[in-house]
Design a protein around this motif. Sequence first.
Motif, PDB file in Angstrom:
ATOM      1  N   LYS A 164       1.280  -1.340   0.304  1.00  0.00           N
ATOM      2  CA  LYS A 164      -0.054   0.272  -0.255  1.00  0.00           C
ATOM      3  C   LYS A 164       0.612   1.043  -0.284  1.00  0.00           C
ATOM      4  CE  LYS A 164      -4.096  -1.846   0.718  1.00  0.00           C
ATOM      5  NZ  LYS A 164      -5.549  -1.368  -0.573  1.00  0.00           N
ATOM      6  N   ASP A 191      -0.345  -0.559  -4.709  1.00  0.00           N
ATOM      7  CA  ASP A 191      -1.938   0.252  -4.907  1.00  0.00           C
ATOM      8  C   ASP A 191      -1.920   1.239  -3.722  1.00  0.00           C
ATOM      9  OD1 ASP A 191      -5.187   0.406  -4.388  1.00  0.00           O
ATOM     10  OD2 ASP A 191      -5.678  -1.386  -3.111  1.00  0.00           O
ATOM     11  N   ASP A 244      -9.966  -0.131  -8.762  1.00  0.00           N
ATOM     12  CA  ASP A 244     -10.637  -0.675  -7.979  1.00  0.00           C
ATOM     13  C   ASP A 244     -11.889   0.354  -7.342  1.00  0.00           C
ATOM     14  OD1 ASP A 244     -11.655  -1.591  -5.604  1.00  0.00           O
ATOM     15  OD2 ASP A 244      -9.299  -2.138  -4.349  1.00  0.00           O
ATOM     16  N   GLU A 245     -11.095   1.236  -6.911  1.00  0.00           N
ATOM     17  CA  GLU A 245     -12.494   2.455  -6.822  1.00  0.00           C
ATOM     18  C   GLU A 245     -13.411   3.374  -7.348  1.00  0.00           C
ATOM     19  OE1 GLU A 245      -9.732   2.044  -5.050  1.00  0.00           O
ATOM     20  OE2 GLU A 245      -9.027   2.376  -2.399  1.00  0.00           O
ATOM     21  N   ASN A 266      -9.997  -4.941 -10.499  1.00  0.00           N
ATOM     22  CA  ASN A 266     -10.541  -5.452  -8.797  1.00  0.00           C
ATOM     23  C   ASN A 266     -11.766  -6.066  -8.761  1.00  0.00           C
ATOM     24  OD1 ASN A 266     -10.585  -6.216  -6.262  1.00  0.00           O
ATOM     25  ND2 ASN A 266      -8.298  -5.192  -5.813  1.00  0.00           N
ATOM     26  N   LYS A 268     -14.556  -6.702  -6.143  1.00  0.00           N
ATOM     27  CA  LYS A 268     -14.950  -7.435  -4.433  1.00  0.00           C
ATOM     28  C   LYS A 268     -16.375  -7.524  -4.643  1.00  0.00           C
ATOM     29  CE  LYS A 268     -11.194  -4.326  -2.763  1.00  0.00           C
ATOM     30  NZ  LYS A 268     -10.457  -3.133  -2.266  1.00  0.00           N
TER      31      LYS A 268
HETATM   32 MG   LIG Z   1      -7.467  -1.743  -3.546  1.00  0.00          MG
END
Ligand SMILES: [Mg+2]
Length: 361
Positions: A164, A191, A244-245, A266, A268
């Motif tokens: 991260k 990330d 992702d976001e 990604n 989720k």
């Molecule tokens: Mg992420």
Amino acid sequence: MKDTIIKKFSVRELDAELFTPFTISSGSHKSLENVLFTLEAAGGLKGYGEAAIATHITGETRERTVKSLKRAGELLAGRDAANYLGALCALEEALDGNRAALAAAQMAVLDLATRLQGISLWKFFGARVPELKTDVTVVIGGAEAAYSFTKKMRAAGFHIFKVKTGSDMDEDFRRLEAVRKAAPASAIYLDANCAYGAKEAEKFINALAARGIRPQVLEQPVPKDDIEGLAYLTRRLPMPVCADESAYSLDDVFRLIRTRSVSAVNIKLTKLGFLRAREVWALARAAGIKLMMGEMLESELASAAAAHFAGGLGGFDFIDLDTPFFIKDSGMRGAGFLSGDGIYSLDGVKAGIGVQPAGGK
Ligand SMILES: [Mg+2]
């Protein structure tokens, strides 16, 4: 009454301590504060779902998720779990505004339906890949902490480190050098959780390359609405750029693919629920986009559900399902098919997700 009719439900808080705070550039979890959703069929079988609360990422709160899950339970009571698709669609409509609750309710329906069928969730989704090995996350902190954590997890058998970044660039260089020193032959994923501008991200990656560090994927380098920034980096950088976001809905993923803005997504369950996660999978596969299976901070229950989904469907390039390794004791049992070096052996699960709270059956 038929054994497959959903008779009861319960909603309770799922709390646990962490070994170390789970800190990313946009916020931090100091403990696990999720919600457990249980369904019970007339014949006595149960199905379990977990809602992962990540307020600093999604804005969803535990209070609201508890309320949504009570609504989900009332909606499901009296329905036949054998008609799982009908149940999933009904939840889709009712819980669209609270995706953590949607994921948990759908997880419980699918866990119950597959337990009733006597097959694992992995078989239900296609039984493509029997074993998945997860990366492990190096959270934001000092370089010393990154070094000792990486050393420890490398010794435990992990060889992919998801670092991260995005709090302080100089510190991030030191942390990445520490990770490489502690695990020289291991792969690195990055990330940034929205932390950079596009040019800044490019500079960061080039500076890393000058230090001999070449991440295999760069996840969410720019803010979620900066689609142009993602597109710029996708064109300019050698590694896949993963949303992702920016990939919170089916519409988001349509747009990212149509504009060729990313080379990976990604998935989720907490963002999409199971039905739309399956649709994103199909879209990405059709477009030749790489796939990561990810999660929020989740216990063995939701992590294993995500592993069943990814291993069942197959085609995932990056597996990021490591949060059980941050939790001291979630109270979940049955997850022996997740080994200490991060391998989910899904073909060993007999029915459902294969994980339940202590005392559950
Ligand atoms: Mg992420």
